[in-house]
Scaffold this motif. Structure first.
Motif, PDB file in Angstrom:
ATOM      1  N   ARG A 977      66.095 -78.434 -59.824  1.00 13.75           N
ATOM      2  CA  ARG A 977      66.046 -77.197 -59.046  1.00 13.75           C
ATOM      3  C   ARG A 977      67.345 -76.409 -59.147  1.00 13.75           C
ATOM      4  O   ARG A 977      67.700 -75.642 -58.251  1.00 13.75           O
ATOM      5  N   ALA A 978      68.065 -76.555 -60.257  1.00 13.62           N
ATOM      6  CA  ALA A 978      69.296 -75.809 -60.524  1.00 13.62           C
ATOM      7  C   ALA A 978      70.250 -75.871 -59.342  1.00 13.62           C
ATOM      8  O   ALA A 978      70.825 -74.863 -58.926  1.00 13.62           O
ATOM      9  N   GLN A 979      70.455 -77.059 -58.796  1.00 12.50           N
ATOM     10  CA  GLN A 979      71.258 -77.226 -57.601  1.00 12.50           C
ATOM     11  C   GLN A 979      72.518 -78.016 -57.909  1.00 12.50           C
ATOM     12  O   GLN A 979      72.480 -79.019 -58.630  1.00 12.50           O
ATOM     13  N   MET A 980      73.632 -77.552 -57.356  1.00 11.42           N
ATOM     14  CA  MET A 980      74.908 -78.243 -57.429  1.00 11.42           C
ATOM     15  C   MET A 980      75.451 -78.436 -56.024  1.00 11.42           C
ATOM     16  O   MET A 980      75.273 -77.581 -55.154  1.00 11.42           O
ATOM     17  N   GLN A 981      76.139 -79.560 -55.830  1.00 10.54           N
ATOM     18  CA  GLN A 981      76.814 -79.852 -54.567  1.00 10.54           C
ATOM     19  C   GLN A 981      78.219 -80.329 -54.886  1.00 10.54           C
ATOM     20  O   GLN A 981      78.443 -81.029 -55.885  1.00 10.54           O
ATOM     21  N   ARG A1018      69.509 -56.614 -58.523  1.00 12.82           N
ATOM     22  CA  ARG A1018      68.908 -57.797 -59.139  1.00 12.82           C
ATOM     23  C   ARG A1018      67.570 -57.481 -59.801  1.00 12.82           C
ATOM     24  O   ARG A1018      67.113 -58.237 -60.654  1.00 12.82           O
ATOM     25  N   HIS A1019      66.949 -56.360 -59.388  1.00 12.99           N
ATOM     26  CA  HIS A1019      65.669 -56.004 -60.001  1.00 12.99           C
ATOM     27  C   HIS A1019      65.843 -55.618 -61.460  1.00 12.99           C
ATOM     28  O   HIS A1019      64.859 -55.544 -62.208  1.00 12.99           O
ATOM     29  N   LYS A1020      67.071 -55.347 -61.893  1.00 14.44           N
ATOM     30  CA  LYS A1020      67.327 -54.979 -63.281  1.00 14.44           C
ATOM     31  C   LYS A1020      67.611 -56.193 -64.163  1.00 14.44           C
ATOM     32  O   LYS A1020      67.773 -56.046 -65.365  1.00 14.44           O
ATOM     33  N   THR A1021      67.717 -57.362 -63.559  1.00 20.57           N
ATOM     34  CA  THR A1021      68.023 -58.578 -64.306  1.00 20.57           C
ATOM     35  C   THR A1021      66.847 -59.537 -64.236  1.00 20.57           C
ATOM     36  O   THR A1021      65.968 -59.419 -63.380  1.00 20.57           O
ATOM     37  N   VAL A1022      66.861 -60.487 -65.151  1.00 23.79           N
ATOM     38  CA  VAL A1022      65.813 -61.512 -65.195  1.00 23.79           C
ATOM     39  C   VAL A1022      66.170 -62.612 -64.191  1.00 23.79           C
ATOM     40  O   VAL A1022      67.292 -63.129 -64.192  1.00 23.79           O
ATOM     41  N   LYS A1023      65.215 -62.939 -63.355  1.00 23.97           N
ATOM     42  CA  LYS A1023      65.454 -63.960 -62.351  1.00 23.97           C
ATOM     43  C   LYS A1023      65.559 -65.324 -63.006  1.00 23.97           C
ATOM     44  O   LYS A1023      64.786 -65.674 -63.895  1.00 23.97           O
ATOM     45  N   ALA A1024      66.555 -66.090 -62.549  1.00 27.07           N
ATOM     46  CA  ALA A1024      66.738 -67.440 -63.078  1.00 27.07           C
ATOM     47  C   ALA A1024      65.562 -68.319 -62.700  1.00 27.07           C
ATOM     48  O   ALA A1024      65.012 -68.216 -61.596  1.00 27.07           O
ATOM     49  N   ASP A1025      65.193 -69.173 -63.621  1.00 27.96           N
ATOM     50  CA  ASP A1025      64.075 -70.080 -63.379  1.00 27.96           C
ATOM     51  C   ASP A1025      64.470 -71.087 -62.309  1.00 27.96           C
ATOM     52  O   ASP A1025      65.423 -71.855 -62.496  1.00 27.96           O
ATOM     53  N   PRO A1026      63.789 -71.132 -61.176  1.00 26.55           N
ATOM     54  CA  PRO A1026      64.184 -72.080 -60.124  1.00 26.55           C
ATOM     55  C   PRO A1026      63.943 -73.529 -60.499  1.00 26.55           C
ATOM     56  O   PRO A1026      64.467 -74.421 -59.835  1.00 26.55           O
ATOM     57  N   GLU A1027      63.158 -73.777 -61.545  1.00 26.48           N
ATOM     58  CA  GLU A1027      62.892 -75.151 -61.966  1.00 26.48           C
ATOM     59  C   GLU A1027      63.880 -75.631 -63.030  1.00 26.48           C
ATOM     60  O   GLU A1027      63.681 -76.691 -63.621  1.00 26.48           O
ATOM     61  N   THR A1028      64.929 -74.860 -63.288  1.00 23.71           N
ATOM     62  CA  THR A1028      65.939 -75.279 -64.251  1.00 23.71           C
ATOM     63  C   THR A1028      66.609 -76.568 -63.782  1.00 23.71           C
ATOM     64  O   THR A1028      66.913 -76.735 -62.598  1.00 23.71           O
ATOM     65  N   ARG A1029      66.856 -77.457 -64.739  1.00 25.88           N
ATOM     66  CA  ARG A1029      67.524 -78.720 -64.438  1.00 25.88           C
ATOM     67  C   ARG A1029      68.898 -78.741 -65.104  1.00 25.88           C
ATOM     68  O   ARG A1029      69.046 -78.323 -66.255  1.00 25.88           O
ATOM     69  N   TYR A1030      69.869 -79.223 -64.358  1.00 32.74           N
ATOM     70  CA  TYR A1030      71.198 -79.453 -64.923  1.00 32.74           C
ATOM     71  C   TYR A1030      71.191 -80.854 -65.539  1.00 32.74           C
ATOM     72  O   TYR A1030      71.020 -81.861 -64.842  1.00 32.74           O
ATOM     73  N   MET A1031      71.406 -80.918 -66.847  1.00 37.45           N
ATOM     74  CA  MET A1031      71.285 -82.177 -67.574  1.00 37.45           C
ATOM     75  C   MET A1031      72.604 -82.936 -67.671  1.00 37.45           C
ATOM     76  O   MET A1031      72.614 -84.155 -67.718  1.00 37.45           O
ATOM     77  N   SER A1032      73.720 -82.207 -67.749  1.00 35.05           N
ATOM     78  CA  SER A1032      75.020 -82.844 -67.928  1.00 35.05           C
ATOM     79  C   SER A1032      76.089 -81.927 -67.376  1.00 35.05           C
ATOM     80  O   SER A1032      75.921 -80.699 -67.335  1.00 35.05           O
ATOM     81  N   ILE A1033      77.185 -82.514 -66.949  1.00 37.37           N
ATOM     82  CA  ILE A1033      78.296 -81.747 -66.377  1.00 37.37           C
ATOM     83  C   ILE A1033      79.606 -82.329 -66.881  1.00 37.37           C
ATOM     84  O   ILE A1033      79.705 -83.541 -67.124  1.00 37.37           O
ATOM     85  N   ALA A1034      80.609 -81.463 -67.061  1.00 34.87           N
ATOM     86  CA  ALA A1034      81.922 -81.898 -67.530  1.00 34.87           C
ATOM     87  C   ALA A1034      82.975 -80.982 -66.937  1.00 34.87           C
ATOM     88  O   ALA A1034      82.745 -79.779 -66.751  1.00 34.87           O
ATOM     89  N   VAL A1035      84.139 -81.539 -66.636  1.00 37.41           N
ATOM     90  CA  VAL A1035      85.267 -80.772 -66.121  1.00 37.41           C
ATOM     91  C   VAL A1035      86.039 -80.211 -67.309  1.00 37.41           C
ATOM     92  O   VAL A1035      86.552 -80.964 -68.141  1.00 37.41           O
TER      93      VAL A1035
END
Length: 1322
Positions: A977-981, A1018-1035
């Motif tokens: 759900r494209a969520q970060m904490q 925001r109506h001029k931009t494409v809405k991000a897919d809410p079902e996007t998954r974050y697969m990997s993260i790096a600092v």
């Protein structure tokens, strides 16, 4: 490599001698002592790479009941000779004998020893049993292809084999042997949802003994009984010989009980010729894995995580008598029920459940004696009612007073004895009645109010000690009315009371707050216009047994203007200059901070020299009590109201704050928004008075900027559907301290000790902040208040039930079907500090005072659920798969504490701190002690709404940590759900208990769809897919105040985010859709040239098997600059791409080695094709820029806002290991530069060494973690003979150096496994 700690689904449980519990976890057999109930007595690795599915004890000397009775007669003294017992442990295709030794000398309670080699058969073993033939102990084995085997366990030789003519596969089997092998019966659950019964030796002459030379090994026997009815495969079978009943648990969510007669004994038939189904039990919400029969109950456990206790004593349509639930998601995989002991007509049994989360729970269940004869219908109906109400029995206390009860309170007597507790009820007639909890219908009139108290009144109760005494108690009752009148009286002398005024309007609420002295309490009355009137009330002795009440008014509090402007809760903190702090909650959902003696806004200040009421008298010199009628005006009368110093307006929503409490320096608030907020009082921030914010020298003065403020650390949600939270109940820690709060003398000593802190430079600032915080929270070296978060549970309403919920174990400790939220209720015992773990609810429903029958008054580490005591022998971690793991560092140990680091060290007894994220949407902070195998859950975070796929931690340097034994990390988690904490984790060390603890502070959260909603245009931009998954993260960068992280996204994008801990937010810096497909992994690489210029690279890999290198050196993104409009602020594309795999790249590991003109970057990758690829990239730095012969460093570029040029990247070589794993490589980690660790769902962990020809395997281990998804590795202690530096550089020739390195590897998937790695050169 060797296994140090294993957390896996529990697959086998078995009670032994009523004093021990045997547990099978992976291949490891563990025995628990039920006497201590806290730790495992012994463990042994039995089956190597097989999972244990069953343990069958053979009682070598005595039967367990007789043995226990003999022990009791001996008075608990140890026997002269140890008792030896053989255990047959089986699982998969293996079986092995283990010897259990009890009654040992030297304090060792029990020991496990392998008593023979592992015997591997050709078929899967479903069941086995011990039998005796010709004086020898043999094993009867039931196999998966519907056959049985007679086995010599000592030699591993099959003596006889017999199959069934119906040669189908079995999911489960039960082999029954009464006296000899010739009388055995096999009950099998087939893949066709049937139960088949057949005798392996239908005629004794059909069994042929197999000699050493072989022969005809098998004879076929027909099926004699076939039981139909299940709609799914059968997972478990149990037989009760005394009744001739057979129970089966199935995939169709049902348990069936069959009447089959006598099985496994002498006779020409296989039980009854026409077996019947006696009952079908439906109650589980998912598959049923285990079933057990006893004379009066049926125990079943399944995938829904519940163990249901069915009452079938009357033989018709059993009902659920109890529900035992305490495991996290994933269900219960093992169930065991002890034989129990007969006491006073009841039999108390142990029930043990093992979950997919790796936890083991122990329950105590009592069974009444089952009568053979049927009773009349009245008795039957009565028993059914009791069975249905066993979870929470409701009792009508039969209120007999005049009028209808409107409010109830419980008088605390200090003994927590339900029979002695008193209940107060106020009615709509303005009367207060007192009743006894143990005697329904006995209500006595205590006090009758005038007409002003009729139709409406509020009531609260507080118990204090009479001043000058230690045993005499005064139970204060306060009642308020519509016209601002308040009456306070002692329940022992209701005729002598105080009449107070709380303004002219309605008294919305009354709140009692305990004083720091036991003889005083504070009464807060919320009146009209948002004013909270306050009095300090104390009881003084009057005669031999009486007491007189004295009340002194205090300046009122002014609540912020809002529609619902009245107080709901309050707590008083310890005294601090210029006065004590008060934290209050109101009906609007706000948290407010007040301070005694603070100057109100727009008015004159109150007397700051006034002392606390505990130290002075609460009346005038003549001892007259105060009222509005006249008399001497006491201090506080007419003072302007105090304004809040800090306000968190509406933080709990519009439904209001329900409770606020304080424990050990932290505050906990609950509200009707379904959340518990952990917060603290942050002291005034010291600020330099010198211009330019330069560092002061010793002796210069710092002024605090503003007053103390409320700061929310984290938010904890309750279970789904539990929105109405009422109270936070603090649980006592194991062996909790009885230390008292600091007194004034100890505070002075603490301040004197703190005065010796060095006051130079920035240390002066840190010391001032620490001292200021201790003043407001009461923290100190000698005090009990250390500001750490404690274990707590939450009480509230969920639908029609009152629930006590444990957020860590994700379980309900108490459930009362009360009908939903009620206007007046109280939880007994009315504890103000620590909850004992049990309770009863008293509430008003339909004009009646109703109470639940309290459970047994005995607290455990986990509390009491309903009427059944439960304790956790081992904590579960994640009930579902663990997708990622991150290591923070190590704490503790037997050294001097200097080993609290991220790196290496050989400190015996240390704890490794790990963070795991799972498919159950939770983060778990674990502390693992490798020396003992102990696993402790420090914290559980449940803020994600979908599964957690990746974790990364930014560790603070050792010098920046708040304590000597602490770790501080900024943790970022991401997933579905494209969520970060983002959280700040503070890991501390408890010197008294010698164990770590964790404090979680929420920093920020982010979701792509929510960010799009906040954009302009925001109506001029494409809405991000809410079902996007974050697969990997790096600092990517952590050198600045804002950390920058890169994320691989399933929508084909690579995104850079900055994290500001000060602002508490994520900011999207850059995104690129270069890959045009799912990006699976990212990895950073930081390089430095000879003069210190840094070059930051980012590697990304997608499902097409290609790896891309991005150079962010000439950009300003990594500084977290959102305002840069330059074209060079983001790279247009990667500077190098190359193919590495035929399919997706799941993991990357990167390290570098310096060369004369640059460096070599080695990229190791693992993919879905099961291949490991080693790619070497040559990096050439750009020419050094000069200015008149002076080299321009990176500092010069930064000061003059210049950008470094990109480095030159070239793919130098590639090498591959085609069949590194037989399944996709899901995780790859760097143990040391030149040493790699990889894992895969093939359950293999491989160790690789980098050589000139590529990768060379140096070791492999079978992992007991299925579906391996994550991996973390770090260096450990140095081996013998090692000198110099602790890191191994890449050795092109693999020459022997005589080095021995130690390291640690943790693998996660369907469980967690910690491995100790010892590597040495060939």
């Amino acid at each position: 490599m060797e296994t140090v700690v294993l957390i896996a689904p529990i697959t086998a449980l078995e009670f032994f001698l009523e004093d021990y519990l045997l547990k099978g976890e992976g291949p490891i057999l563990t025995v628990f002592s039920l006497q201590s109930r806290t730790r495992a007595s012994a463990s042994i690795d039995v089956l190597q790479h097989y999972r244990i599915h069953g343990v069958r004890p053979k009682y070598k000397h005595k039967q367990p009941q007789q043995n226990h009775e003999a022990e009791e007669e001996e008075g608990g003294s140890s026997a002269t000779e140890p008792d030896l017992y053989d255990l047959a442990v089986f699982g998969g295709k293996g079986v092995r004998l283990v010897r259990l030794i009890t009654q040992l000398h030297g304090g060792e309670p029990v020991r496990l020893e392998a008593h023979g080699p592992l015997i591997e058969l050709r078929d899967w073993i479903l069941d086995l049993c011990w039998l005796t033939q010709d004086g020898r102990a043999l094993l009867g084995v039931a196999l998966a292809h519907n056959s049985v085997l007679l086995l010599d366990p000592h030699g591993g030789i099959p003596l006889a084999r017999c199959g069934c003519l119906d040669g189908c596969l079995l999911y489960s089997a039960l082999l029954l042997v009464d006296q000899s092998w010739n009388n055995s019966v096999l009950v099998g659950g087939t893949v066709f949802n049937q139960l088949v019964l057949w005798r392996p030796n239908r005629r004794a002459e059909e069994a042929e003994v197999v000699g050493e030379e072989g022969g005809d090994p098998e004879r076929k026997a027909p099926v004699e009984r076939r039981l139909l009815g299940h709609g799914g495969v059968i997972f478990s079978i149990c037989y009760l010989r005394a009744k001739g009943w057979l129970a089966s648990a199935s995939d169709d969510r049902s348990v069936r009980v069959w009447g089959v007669g006598a099985l496994g004994g002498p006779g020409p038939t296989c039980g009854d010729p026409d077996p019947a189904c006696l009952m079908v039990l439906y109650g589980h919400q998912a598959r049923v894995f285990s079933v057990h029969l006893s004379p009066g109950k049926v125990y079943s456990a399944g995938e829904d995580g519940c163990c249901l206790v069915w009452d079938w004593s009357r033989g018709g349509g059993g009902k659920v008598a109890q529900t035992l639930k305490g495991h996290r998601a994933g269900g219960i995989r093992a169930l065991a029920v002890s034989q129990g002991r007969q006491e006073d007509g009841t039999r108390a049994r142990w029930v043990a459940t093992g979950g997919a989360d790796g936890g083991v729970r122990l329950w105590r269940v009592e069974e009444t004696k089952v009568e053979e004869e049927d009773d009349d219908e009245e008795e039957e109906e009565k028993e059914e009612e009791v069975g249905m109400a066993a979870t929470a029995a409701l009792t009508d206390l039969k209120f007999s007073g005049r009028g209808t009860p409107k409010g109830v309170c419980v008088v605390e007597d200090g003994t927590a004895n339900w029979a002695r507790s008193k209940i107060l009820a106020c009615t709509d007639q303005g009367a207060v009645y007192q009743g006894c909890c143990a005697a329904a219908g006995q209500w006595d009139l205590l006090w009758q109010g005038d007409r002003a108290y009729q139709s409406y009144c509020v009531m609260e109760v507080l118990t204090i000690t009479v001043k000058g005494t230690t045993q005499r108690k005064a139970h204060l009752c306060a009642v308020g009315n519509l016209s601002g009148g308040i009456h306070v009286f002692d329940t022992s002398r209701p005729q002598c009371g105080l009449s107070l005024r709380g303004g002219d309007g309605k008294i919305h609420s009354l709140v009692w707050v305990e004083g720091h002295a036991p003889h005083a309490g504070y009464l807060l009355a919320s009146g009209s216009h948002g004013l909270v009137h306050r009095w300090c009330v104390e009881a003084r002795p009057d005669g031999d047994s009486g007491s007189v009440l004295i009340a002194e008014p205090r300046p009122p509090f002014a609540l912020p203007p809002c529609a619902k402007r009245w107080l709901t809760s309050a707590v008083r903190l310890r005294k601090s200059p210029p006065g004590a702090l008060w934290v209050c909650g109101d009906r609007r959902g706000s948290l407010l901070l007040f301070q005694e003696g603070s100057r109100p806004r727009g008015g004159a200040g109150v007397d700051e020299e006034r002392e606390d009421p505990e130290e002075t008298n609460c009346c005038d010199e003549e001892g007259k009590e105060w009222s509005d009628g006249g008399g001497k005006k006491p201090a506080g009368q007419g003072d302007p109201p105090l304004q809040p110093l800090s306000c968190l307006f509406g933080v709990h929503g519009k439904q209001g704050v329900t409770s606020v409490c304080e424990h050990r320096g932290l505050l906990y608030s609950a509200g009707r928004d379904g959340c518990v907020r952990v917060f603290r009082v942050r002291p005034a921030t010291p600020q330099w008075v010198l211009p330019g914010d330069r560092r002061p020298s010793a002796g210069e003065i710092m002024e605090p900027d503003g007053g103390p403020q409320l700061e929310v650390l984290r938010v904890q949600r309750a279970c789904k559907g539990m929105e109405w939270l009422e109270r936070v109940l603090i649980l006592a820690p194991p062996e909790h301290s009885t230390a008292e709060p600091l007194g004034d003398e100890e505070e002075e000593e603490k301040e004197e000790e703190g005065g010796g802190v060095e006051k130079e430079g920035w240390r002066h600032k840190q010391a001032a902040e620490t001292k200021a915080e201790q003043e407001y929270t009461g923290r100190g070296k000698k005090g009990w208040h250390d500001g750490r978060e404690c274990r707590f549970v939450v009480s509230g309403f969920q639908a029609v039930n009152f629930v006590v919920w444990d957020p860590v174990r994700q379980e309900r400790l108490l459930t009362v079907p009360c009908g939903g939220g009620h206007r007046s209720w109280i939880l007994w015992p009315p504890c103000k500090s620590l909850w004992p773990g049990y309770g009863a609810l008293v509430f008003i429903k339909h004009g009646a005072v109703v109470a639940t029958q309290p459970p047994r008054e005995a607290s455990t580490s986990a509390g009491v659920a309903g009427k059944t005591g439960a304790c956790g022998l081992r904590e579960g971690v994640h009930g579902m798969g663990i997708g990622c793991v991150c290591r923070l560092g190590r704490v503790g140990g037997t050294g001097d504490g200097s080993q609290t680091t991220q790196g290496m060290g050989s400190d015996e007894g240390h704890w490794e701190v790990l963070v795991t994220g799972g498919e159950d949407t939770s983060l778990t902070v674990l502390a693992v002690q490798p020396s003992s195998g102990t696993v402790q859950v420090l914290s559980v975070i449940t803020d994600h709404i979908s599964n957690i796929r990746t974790l990364v931690a930014v560790m603070d340097p050792a010098g920046a940590r708040p304590g000597k034994h602490s770790l501080s990390a900024l943790l970022v988690s991401a997933g579905g759900r494209a969520q970060m904490q983002c959280y700040r984790l503070l890991i501390g060390w408890d010197e008294k208990r010698q164990e770590p603890y964790c404090q979680v502070i929420q920093v920020a959260s982010h979701r792509l769809d929510e960010q799009w909603e906040k954009r302009r245009n925001r109506h001029k931009t494409v809405k991000a897919d809410p079902e996007t998954r974050y697969m990997s993260i790096a600092v990517v960068n952590s050198d600045t105040a804002t950390a920058v992280v890169a994320l691989a996204c399933s929508d084909g994008a690579i995104r850079l985010f900055s994290i500001s801990e000060v602002k508490g937010q994520f900011d999207l810096l850059w995104e690129s859709f270069y890959h045009q497909r799912c990006v699976l992994s990212v990895a950073p690489c930081c390089l430095a040239d000879a003069i210190g210029n840094r070059y930051r690279l980012l590697l990304s890999a997608a499902t097409d098997g290609r790896i891309a290198l991005w150079d962010f050196t000439p950009t300003s993104l990594l500084a977290g600059n959102l305002n840069s409009k330059s074209n060079t602020s983001a790279p247009p594309g990667p500077c190098l791409t190359f193919p590495a795999h035929q399919s997706g790249v799941n993991s990357l590991a990167v390290w570098q080695e310096r060369t004369e003109d640059g460096c070599l970057v080695t990229v190791a990758s693992g993919g879905d094709d099961g291949q490991l690829t080693l790619s070497v990239v040559q990096v050439r730095y750009p020419e050094v820029q000069t200015d008149g012969g002076r080299v321009l460093s990176q500092e010069h570029h930064r000061n003059h806002q210049l950008l470094l040029s990109q480095a030159d990247l070239t793919l130098l070589s590639q090498s591959r290991v085609s069949l590194a794993h037989s399944a996709p490589v899901t995780a790859l980690s760097l143990l040391y530069p030149g040493f790699l660790v990889s894992t895969s769902p093939d359950q293999r962990v491989h160790l690789w060494r980098v050589c000139s020809t590529g990768l060379r395997p140096t070791g492999a281990l079978y992992s007991h973690v299925a579906d391996a998804a994550g991996l973390a590795a770090w260096g450990g202690e140095r081996g013998p003979g090692e000198g110099g530096e602790g890191w191994v550089k890449a050795d092109p020739g693999c020459e022997s150096r005589g080095l021995g390195l130690g390291g640690w590897v943790v693998v996660c998937g369907q469980g967690l496994q910690l491995l100790h790695v010892r590597t040495s050169s060939p």
